[in-house]
Design an enzyme around this catalytic site. Structure first.
Site, PDB file in Angstrom:
ATOM      1  CB  CYS A 131      -8.364   3.254   3.379  1.00  0.00           C
ATOM      2  SG  CYS A 131      -7.181   3.956   2.236  1.00  0.00           S
ATOM      3  CB  CYS A 149      -7.393   6.694   3.965  1.00  0.00           C
ATOM      4  SG  CYS A 149      -8.156   6.159   2.419  1.00  0.00           S
TER       5      CYS A 149
END
Length: 102
Positions: free
Chosen positions: A31, A34
């Protein structure tokens, strides 16, 4: 304090049974947002050793992600007294995350 690696084995003890508030980052290694959030959390942990911050890899701990209704990553959940106090999806500014502990 460093950031705790949380999983299905230690989550209840480290988060729900903790005597302190805990910010949990539900993330995935693939991600992009993230990866943007990770250094912010590291900085908060380094500057505030009394804060409890943990990370849950949703690909490794799918049951935990399901238990807390994590549909998107990153999802940040702030626990106080073992209860969800605030749930946020997406990258958040450092100041907003630090303010949760105040």
């Amino acid at each position: 304090m460093s950031i705790m690696h949380l999983n299905e084995e230690n989550f209840d003890k480290e988060v729900l049974e903790s005597g302190k508030p805990v910010l949990v980052d539900f993330f995935a290694t693939w991600c992009g947002p993230c990866k943007m959030l990770a250094p912010v959390l590291e900085e908060i942990a380094a500057e505030n050793p009394d804060f409890s911050i943990g990370k849950v890899d949703v690909d490794e701990s799918t049951n935990l992600a399901g238990r807390y209704g994590v549909m998107s990553v990153p999802t940040l959940i702030f626990f106080k007294g073992g209860e969800i106090h605030k749930k946020m999806v997406g990258v958040r500014p450092k100041e907003e995350l630090v303010a949760l502990f105040k």
